[in-house]
Scaffold this motif. Structure first.
Motif, PDB file in Angstrom:
ATOM      1  N   ILE A 108      82.968   2.747 -80.709  1.00  0.00           N
ATOM      2  CA  ILE A 108      84.443   3.248 -80.679  1.00  0.00           C
ATOM      3  C   ILE A 108      84.953   2.888 -79.428  1.00  0.00           C
ATOM      4  CG2 ILE A 108      85.517   5.421 -80.317  1.00  0.00           C
ATOM      5  CD1 ILE A 108      83.695   6.661 -82.336  1.00  0.00           C
ATOM      6  N   ALA A 109      84.348   2.763 -78.120  1.00  0.00           N
ATOM      7  CA  ALA A 109      84.663   2.333 -77.017  1.00  0.00           C
ATOM      8  C   ALA A 109      85.159   0.855 -77.097  1.00  0.00           C
ATOM      9  CB  ALA A 109      83.782   2.459 -75.788  1.00  0.00           C
ATOM     10  N   ALA A 110      84.476   0.051 -77.932  1.00  0.00           N
ATOM     11  CA  ALA A 110      84.995  -1.443 -78.119  1.00  0.00           C
ATOM     12  C   ALA A 110      86.141  -1.337 -78.759  1.00  0.00           C
ATOM     13  CB  ALA A 110      83.805  -2.210 -78.744  1.00  0.00           C
ATOM     14  N   LEU A 111      86.607  -0.507 -79.498  1.00  0.00           N
ATOM     15  CA  LEU A 111      87.727  -0.707 -80.463  1.00  0.00           C
ATOM     16  C   LEU A 111      88.750   0.156 -79.904  1.00  0.00           C
ATOM     17  CD1 LEU A 111      86.023  -0.301 -83.995  1.00  0.00           C
ATOM     18  CD2 LEU A 111      87.110  -2.351 -83.013  1.00  0.00           C
ATOM     19  N   THR A 112      88.636   0.527 -78.428  1.00  0.00           N
ATOM     20  CA  THR A 112      89.700   1.352 -77.832  1.00  0.00           C
ATOM     21  C   THR A 112      90.394   0.378 -77.116  1.00  0.00           C
ATOM     22  OG1 THR A 112      88.506   3.365 -77.921  1.00  0.00           O
ATOM     23  CG2 THR A 112      90.307   3.404 -76.448  1.00  0.00           C
ATOM     24  N   GLY A 113      91.772   0.776 -76.669  1.00  0.00           N
ATOM     25  CA  GLY A 113      92.715  -0.082 -75.623  1.00  0.00           C
ATOM     26  C   GLY A 113      93.328  -0.941 -76.597  1.00  0.00           C
ATOM     27  N   GLU A 114      93.815  -2.150 -76.084  1.00  0.00           N
ATOM     28  CA  GLU A 114      94.474  -3.425 -76.616  1.00  0.00           C
ATOM     29  C   GLU A 114      93.353  -4.234 -77.287  1.00  0.00           C
ATOM     30  OE1 GLU A 114      96.927  -5.405 -73.939  1.00  0.00           O
ATOM     31  OE2 GLU A 114      98.167  -3.591 -73.247  1.00  0.00           O
ATOM     32  N   ILE A 115      93.591  -4.466 -78.793  1.00  0.00           N
ATOM     33  CA  ILE A 115      92.523  -5.147 -79.515  1.00  0.00           C
ATOM     34  C   ILE A 115      93.104  -5.972 -80.436  1.00  0.00           C
ATOM     35  CG2 ILE A 115      90.749  -3.103 -79.421  1.00  0.00           C
ATOM     36  CD1 ILE A 115      91.424  -2.525 -82.240  1.00  0.00           C
ATOM     37  N   GLU A 116      92.531  -6.911 -80.935  1.00  0.00           N
ATOM     38  CA  GLU A 116      93.116  -7.812 -82.135  1.00  0.00           C
ATOM     39  C   GLU A 116      92.587  -7.314 -83.401  1.00  0.00           C
ATOM     40  OE1 GLU A 116      94.900 -10.735 -82.041  1.00  0.00           O
ATOM     41  OE2 GLU A 116      95.528 -10.229 -80.157  1.00  0.00           O
ATOM     42  N   ILE A 151      95.116   0.811 -79.129  1.00  0.00           N
ATOM     43  CA  ILE A 151      94.587   2.139 -79.612  1.00  0.00           C
ATOM     44  C   ILE A 151      94.511   2.946 -78.196  1.00  0.00           C
ATOM     45  CG2 ILE A 151      92.349   3.400 -80.707  1.00  0.00           C
ATOM     46  CD1 ILE A 151      93.834   1.199 -82.624  1.00  0.00           C
ATOM     47  N   SER A 152      95.480   3.690 -78.058  1.00  0.00           N
ATOM     48  CA  SER A 152      95.414   4.755 -76.871  1.00  0.00           C
ATOM     49  C   SER A 152      94.220   5.636 -76.883  1.00  0.00           C
ATOM     50  CB  SER A 152      96.774   5.350 -76.999  1.00  0.00           C
ATOM     51  OG  SER A 152      97.959   4.488 -76.968  1.00  0.00           O
ATOM     52  N   ALA A 153      93.966   6.166 -77.785  1.00  0.00           N
ATOM     53  CA  ALA A 153      92.737   7.266 -77.846  1.00  0.00           C
ATOM     54  C   ALA A 153      91.980   7.016 -79.274  1.00  0.00           C
ATOM     55  CB  ALA A 153      93.224   8.606 -77.828  1.00  0.00           C
ATOM     56  N   PHE A 154      90.640   6.809 -79.258  1.00  0.00           N
ATOM     57  CA  PHE A 154      89.692   6.859 -80.324  1.00  0.00           C
ATOM     58  C   PHE A 154      88.689   7.899 -80.033  1.00  0.00           C
ATOM     59  CE2 PHE A 154      87.773   3.733 -83.420  1.00  0.00           C
ATOM     60  CZ  PHE A 154      87.210   4.736 -84.347  1.00  0.00           C
ATOM     61  N   ALA A 184      87.833   1.446 -89.195  1.00  0.00           N
ATOM     62  CA  ALA A 184      86.492   1.961 -90.118  1.00  0.00           C
ATOM     63  C   ALA A 184      85.683   1.142 -90.375  1.00  0.00           C
ATOM     64  CB  ALA A 184      86.929   3.013 -91.238  1.00  0.00           C
ATOM     65  N   ARG A 185      86.217  -0.160 -91.037  1.00  0.00           N
ATOM     66  CA  ARG A 185      85.591  -1.462 -91.478  1.00  0.00           C
ATOM     67  C   ARG A 185      84.993  -1.919 -90.157  1.00  0.00           C
ATOM     68  NH1 ARG A 185      89.861  -5.423 -92.274  1.00  0.00           N
ATOM     69  NH2 ARG A 185      89.665  -5.480 -89.857  1.00  0.00           N
ATOM     70  N   ASP A 186      85.771  -2.166 -89.178  1.00  0.00           N
ATOM     71  CA  ASP A 186      85.141  -2.985 -87.973  1.00  0.00           C
ATOM     72  C   ASP A 186      84.104  -2.050 -87.331  1.00  0.00           C
ATOM     73  OD1 ASP A 186      86.930  -4.685 -88.719  1.00  0.00           O
ATOM     74  OD2 ASP A 186      88.200  -4.403 -87.307  1.00  0.00           O
ATOM     75  N   LEU A 187      84.348  -0.781 -87.145  1.00  0.00           N
ATOM     76  CA  LEU A 187      83.158   0.263 -86.692  1.00  0.00           C
ATOM     77  C   LEU A 187      81.930  -0.117 -87.429  1.00  0.00           C
ATOM     78  CD1 LEU A 187      81.969   1.957 -84.473  1.00  0.00           C
ATOM     79  CD2 LEU A 187      83.164   3.940 -85.762  1.00  0.00           C
TER      80      LEU A 187
END
Length: 302
Positions: A108-116, A151-154, A184-187
């Motif tokens: 989840i942390a890896a998908l938080t912040g500015e992502i592609e 993603i400002s919050a996850f 969901a897919r990427d996590l």
């Protein structure tokens, strides 16, 4: 005719956004109804509708940040990245059992912040003039390009370990254009067990919260309507006009405000002494010009 304004609807599951618009058109007695951002039929929650000339405000709402509550199911991938699609692959039970709580939090942390993020292939994004989901349904293989989202919050709210799946209750705050089913897919992919979305509820869009929304089955458009002036004042700085300034802006003339000190560049809600929305204006120095005018024949309900 019903006045111009916004209506907040708590969309029920099973309804398309177009279904809701069609229902409100009938209830409000006007064809001029639009929405600020589609919700999939499976999803519930906040749908913002513009009525009559307030459809012009929707452009400024679409790009606002959004908040969702969702359920991510780890352990299987689907054709649509959500529960409405067919299952493509299930994870080995041993692999699923090996997914640790720390690993979930790290994912989840890896998908938080500015992502592609690569949007779902069944999204409404146009590919050579045709919706991606329409191409998929026609049997075409669709590969969409990644796009930058924030993603400002996850936030992980709860974990439920089942026999063949792990359900994660999450809260997501994100920029416009983010696909929660892609999260969901990427996590699931990062954890090696696959994942898809089983529930989604939009709880906020910009300054508007689902707690203020009306249920569709009991909706009274006249009662639920947020007048255009109030709606615009929640979105933008509010500027109180003099009678002459209101007249000038209505006729397309610029106005001069000698004591204006606030930097310009952003839309401002221009409110007449009567309390109605004249339009959205933009200041350049001490002068303002009209960006969007609002007709005066929609101020009051007939």
């Amino acid at each position: 005719m019903i006045a111009s304004g916004l209506i907040l609807v708590d969309k029920p599951g099973g309804w398309t956004s177009h279904d809701v618009v069609a229902r409100v058109r009938r209830l409000a007695g006007t064809r001029k109804v639009g929405h600020a951002g589609t919700l999939d039929p499976m999803a519930t929650g906040l749908l913002i509708l513009g009525i009559n000339s307030s459809t012009r405000l929707l452009t400024y709402i679409v790009g606002a940040d959004k908040e969702y509550l969702a359920t991510i199911r780890l352990g299987a991938t689907t054709t649509t990245d959500d529960a409405e699609g067919e299952i493509l692959q299930r994870a080995d039970p041993a692999a699923l059992a090996a997914v640790a709580d720390d690993g979930i939090r790290d994912g989840i942390a890896a998908l938080t912040g500015e992502i592609e993020q690569v949007p779902s292939a069944v999204s409404a994004i146009k590919v050579d003039g045709k919706r991606a989901y329409a191409r998929v349904r026609a049997g075409e293989e669709v590969v969409l390009q990644p796009r930058a989202v924030t993603i400002s919050a996850f936030e992980l709210l709860g974990t439920h370990r089942l026999a063949e799946a792990v359900d994660l209750e999450v809260r997501v705050v994100c920029s416009s254009g983010t696909y929660i089913r892609s999260l969901a897919r990427d996590l699931g992919a990062a954890l090696g067990v696959g994942g898809h979305l089983t529930a989604l509820r939009r709880t906020r869009v910009g300054a508007y919260d689902v707690r203020d929304a009306a249920d569709l089955d009991t909706l009274d458009p006249g009662t639920a309507l947020i007048p255009a002036a109030d709606a615009a004042s929640r979105l933008f700085e509010r500027f109180e006009l003099t009678e002459q300034q209101a007249i000038d802006l209505t006729h397309g003339r610029r106005i001069h405000v000698a004591d204006r000190e606030v930097p310009g560049g952003e839309p401002v809600a221009a409110i007449a002494p009567s309390g109605h929305l004249v339009g959205l204006i933009e200041f350049r120095g001490k002068e303002a010009r009209t960006l969007v005018n609002f007709p005066t024949d929609e101020i009051a309900t007939a």
